[in-house]
Design a protein around this motif. Structure first.
Motif, PDB file in Angstrom:
ATOM      1  N   SER A   1       0.975  -1.201   0.029  1.00 34.82           N
ATOM      2  CA  SER A   1       0.089  -0.158   0.085  1.00 34.82           C
ATOM      3  C   SER A   1       0.834   1.149   0.003  1.00 34.82           C
ATOM      4  CB  SER A   1      -1.004  -0.113   1.440  1.00 34.82           C
ATOM      5  OG  SER A   1      -1.809  -0.671   0.588  1.00 34.82           O
ATOM      6  N   ASN A   2       0.537   2.140  -0.568  1.00 37.71           N
ATOM      7  CA  ASN A   2       0.681   3.263  -0.537  1.00 37.71           C
ATOM      8  C   ASN A   2       0.045   4.741  -0.907  1.00 37.71           C
ATOM      9  OD1 ASN A   2       3.623   5.584  -0.415  1.00 37.71           O
ATOM     10  ND2 ASN A   2       4.492   3.676  -2.551  1.00 37.71           N
ATOM     11  N   LEU A   3       0.541   6.133  -0.484  1.00 37.26           N
ATOM     12  CA  LEU A   3      -0.039   7.477  -0.625  1.00 37.26           C
ATOM     13  C   LEU A   3       1.082   7.848  -1.671  1.00 37.26           C
ATOM     14  CD1 LEU A   3      -1.908   8.285   2.502  1.00 37.26           C
ATOM     15  CD2 LEU A   3      -2.698   7.864   0.497  1.00 37.26           C
ATOM     16  N   MET A   4       0.521   8.727  -2.372  1.00 36.91           N
ATOM     17  CA  MET A   4       1.251   9.330  -3.301  1.00 36.91           C
ATOM     18  C   MET A   4       0.519  10.777  -3.782  1.00 36.91           C
ATOM     19  SD  MET A   4       1.918   6.020  -5.830  1.00 36.91           S
ATOM     20  CE  MET A   4       1.040   5.367  -4.975  1.00 36.91           C
TER      21      MET A   4
ATOM     22  N   SER B   1      -0.429  17.650 -12.700  1.00 33.71           N
ATOM     23  CA  SER B   1      -0.613  18.199 -13.500  1.00 33.71           C
ATOM     24  C   SER B   1      -0.531  16.725 -14.804  1.00 33.71           C
ATOM     25  CB  SER B   1      -1.015  19.097 -13.834  1.00 33.71           C
ATOM     26  OG  SER B   1       0.135  20.116 -14.172  1.00 33.71           O
ATOM     27  N   SER B   2       1.354  16.851 -14.501  1.00 36.87           N
ATOM     28  CA  SER B   2       1.864  15.671 -16.141  1.00 36.87           C
ATOM     29  C   SER B   2       1.823  14.721 -15.467  1.00 36.87           C
ATOM     30  CB  SER B   2       2.838  16.291 -16.414  1.00 36.87           C
ATOM     31  OG  SER B   2       2.766  17.549 -16.956  1.00 36.87           O
TER      32      SER B   2
ATOM     33  N   ALA C   1       5.058  13.642  -4.174  1.00 42.80           N
ATOM     34  CA  ALA C   1       5.265  13.209  -2.839  1.00 42.80           C
ATOM     35  C   ALA C   1       4.712  11.901  -2.863  1.00 42.80           C
ATOM     36  CB  ALA C   1       4.723  14.341  -2.104  1.00 42.80           C
ATOM     37  N   ALA C   2       5.112  11.090  -1.472  1.00 43.03           N
ATOM     38  CA  ALA C   2       4.920   9.999  -1.905  1.00 43.03           C
ATOM     39  C   ALA C   2       5.272   9.320  -0.310  1.00 43.03           C
ATOM     40  CB  ALA C   2       5.646   8.853  -2.372  1.00 43.03           C
ATOM     41  N   ILE C   3       4.588   8.672   0.294  1.00 40.79           N
ATOM     42  CA  ILE C   3       4.679   8.648   1.985  1.00 40.79           C
ATOM     43  C   ILE C   3       5.271   7.727   2.319  1.00 40.79           C
ATOM     44  CG2 ILE C   3       2.686   6.331   1.714  1.00 40.79           C
ATOM     45  CD1 ILE C   3       1.829   7.983   4.423  1.00 40.79           C
ATOM     46  N   LYS C   4       5.600   6.441   0.380  1.00 36.08           N
ATOM     47  CA  LYS C   4       7.100   5.471   0.834  1.00 36.08           C
ATOM     48  C   LYS C   4       7.710   5.579  -0.730  1.00 36.08           C
ATOM     49  CE  LYS C   4       4.556   2.021   1.866  1.00 36.08           C
ATOM     50  NZ  LYS C   4       3.328   0.491   2.620  1.00 36.08           N
TER      51      LYS C   4
ATOM     52  N   PRO D   1      10.729  10.305  -6.486  1.00 36.37           N
ATOM     53  CA  PRO D   1      10.549  12.010  -6.796  1.00 36.37           C
ATOM     54  C   PRO D   1      10.741  12.927  -9.046  1.00 36.37           C
ATOM     55  CG  PRO D   1      11.596  12.132  -4.930  1.00 36.37           C
ATOM     56  CD  PRO D   1      11.773  10.378  -5.701  1.00 36.37           C
ATOM     57  N   GLY D   2       9.253  12.836  -8.887  1.00 34.26           N
ATOM     58  CA  GLY D   2       9.556  13.125 -10.435  1.00 34.26           C
ATOM     59  C   GLY D   2       9.827  12.615 -11.887  1.00 34.26           C
TER      60      GLY D   2
END
Length: 531
Positions: A123-126, A130-131, A136-139, A152-153
């Motif tokens: 599980s993850n949160l990101m 708009s692209s 950012a991510a919690i993991k 990132p990016g």
């Protein structure tokens, strides 16, 4: 049976959240490294959205609990605040009828998307810009750990998903096999409910006309659990059902995890006590045989003159008139052979009282551990186990330092002759049995704030009281016990009133080039032991 947070449950949650599309983000909190809470407000009122990516308790639902807000916000929380604080929610949706949840935002900083993948330990949160690049991510997940890295990016790639159309168009449970959105629990439910059950699932997903139920100890689900023989309690919303389930499940899991940890640690302590008790019982048995050693020495002196030169044994009558054979060393004189038995008797007598005292203390402690384990297994609330954990710490059962790294032969203390004793107050006392082990104990094992003891002005074992960096809490009874150990392991053990110096190990040093076992010390105090 454990009910999962699967795609059907997520679909119900998403439907429940639709009235809040258009709400603004009022506040963002990250109570833990796996949870995020969004406080939102709109025409439907205020609400808290909980998003958890915990490996065991991953879930999404409305929450009635005010979230905790750490003094220093984590990096992920700060990144979210910088981008979506005050932003308006433009969409809440589920991707492909899978366990992928998205909230779309539009605000002064632009358009962003919060993506939650609820997939167990993955599980993850990101946050995407708009692209569709991850900002950012919690993991973070590196390229070496996944074929679908989260860095990132880099552009975000969704995991393979089931097709919402194919899932909803299925005519039977067999059609759902292999679909990402269909959990094994859902398949079992449909098999049990039959064709009508599948139609009900479709209606639930498409119209939101579901009936949430809470099954105590199992989980929450948006449809009746009766086809599986599970009694469910109706709840007005799926979020409330989920919250009530996890409010009970998380402490219960923590309780069982803590119980298992304590059980493992205390079982190890009990095994160590059993081993020490066995050794002490042997020592006591040897001490109780001291009189026989004394008798053998006396018989060697009495009958030795009858032995021929070079004999390896003598025959004598003991004090009860029984004939016995006593081995002797032909290389030694009769007096030297006798003296060996006298020395053995003296050593056994010297240790007998000490061994009995230590045996009694260890046996009492072992019995207390057994009772503790019984109480641990019968505990039914988390607070009970937390109280037991505190009690175990106070009794020094959980503070035992890890054993020194073993050699290939798995010999403790790298093969040095270092012994452990349990002292009054639950402290561990260590002492060395020769000069080389004295150096090892003092220079390698002892910590700066451990108490160090040595017989004043004489050769003796180095003795250490492990204080766990709290030397001031060591009681005089424990110091007296350790001082007696020093005396018992010195030439002064029969000298009567023996002075023993004690100081903190940080005040002990070995001069360069000094013989093994040599130590200089300062800041000492003195105890006197009646040997």
């Amino acid at each position: 049976m454990k009910i999962p947070f699967d795609s059907l449950t997520l679909a119900a949650v998403v439907h429940e959240m639709q009235p809040f599309v258009g709400s603004k983000v009022q506040r963002i909190s990250q109570p833990s490294d796996s949870e995020l809470v969004l406080e939102i407000y709109g025409t439907s009122g205020a609400a808290w959205i909980l998003l958890s990516v915990h490996p065991e308790f991953a879930r999404i639902h409305f929450s009635t609990h005010k979230p905790e807000n750490p003094m220093s916000p984590p990096q992920f929380c700060s990144a979210l605040r910088a981008r979506i604080s005050g932003a308006r929610i433009t969409g809440i949706l589920q991707v492909g009828f899978d366990r992928i949840f998205e909230i779309h935002f539009e605000g002064e900083q632009g358009q962003f998307r919060l993506v939650a993948e609820i997939m167990g330990k993955h599980s993850n949160l990101m946050v995407l810009d708009s692209s569709q690049h991850v900002v950012a991510a919690i993991k973070w997940v590196g390229k070496s750990k996944s074929k679908r890295p989260i860095v990132p990016g880099v552009g975000y790639t969704r995991p393979p998903t089931g097709s919402s159309e194919s899932l909803l168009d299925a005519e039977s449970a067999d059609d759902l096999k292999g679909k990402q959105g269909a959990s094994p629990f859902l398949l079992r439910w449909i098999y049990a409910a039959g064709a009508e059950g599948l139609a009900a699932v479709k209606r639930s997903v498409l119209s939101g006309n579901y009936r949430p139920e809470l099954a105590r100890g199992s989980g929450a689900y948006p449809v009746s659990l009766s086809p599986l023989g599970i009694t469910g309690l109706p709840r007005p919303t799926i979020s409330l059902a989920l919250e009530q389930h996890f409010d009970a499940a998380i402490p219960a899991a923590r309780m069982e995890s803590l119980r298992a940890s304590l059980r493992t640690q205390l079982s190890r302590v009990a095994l160590a006590r059993d081993t020490a008790i066995h050794e002490l019982e042997q020592s006591v048995a040897a001490g109780q045989g001291a009189s026989r050693q004394q008798m053998k020495g006396e018989l060697i002196l009495a009958y030795g003159f009858q032995a021929e030169s070079g004999a390896s044994q003598i025959t004598a009558e003991d004090y009860e008139g029984n004939r016995i054979t006593i081995p002797i060393d032909p290389e030694l004189t009769i007096q030297e052979n006798a003296q060996q038995h006298f020395d053995r008797a003296k050593r056994a007598k010297a240790r007998l009282g000490f061994s009995k005292d230590q045996l009694s203390r260890l046996a009492t402690d072992r019995e207390a551990i057994e009772g503790f384990l019984v109480r641990l297994e019968s505990a039914t609330h988390l607070q009970e186990i937390l109280d037991l954990q505190d009690e175990a710490k106070q009794r020094k059962w959980l503070n035992k330092p890890p054993p020194p790294k073993a050699t290939k032969e798995e010999r403790p203390y790298e093969g040095h002759r270092v012994r452990e004793l349990l002292a009054p107050g639950g402290y561990t006392v260590l002492y060395a049995e020769n000069a080389e082990s004295n150096d090892y104990l003092t220079l390698r094992v002892a910590k700066p704030n451990d108490w160090w003891l040595h017989v004043r002005g004489s050769t003796s074992a180095h003795v250490i009281i492990q204080t766990r960096n709290q030397p001031d809490k060591v009681q005089r009874e424990t110091l007296q016990f350790a001082a007696k150990v020093a005396v018992q392991n010195s030439p002064s053990k029969h000298a009567g009133y023996v002075p023993v110096d004690y100081t903190l190990k940080k005040y002990v040093r070995k001069p360069k080039g000094a013989p093994k076992g040599t130590a200089f010390y300062t800041h000492e105090k003195t105890l006197h032991v009646d040997s």
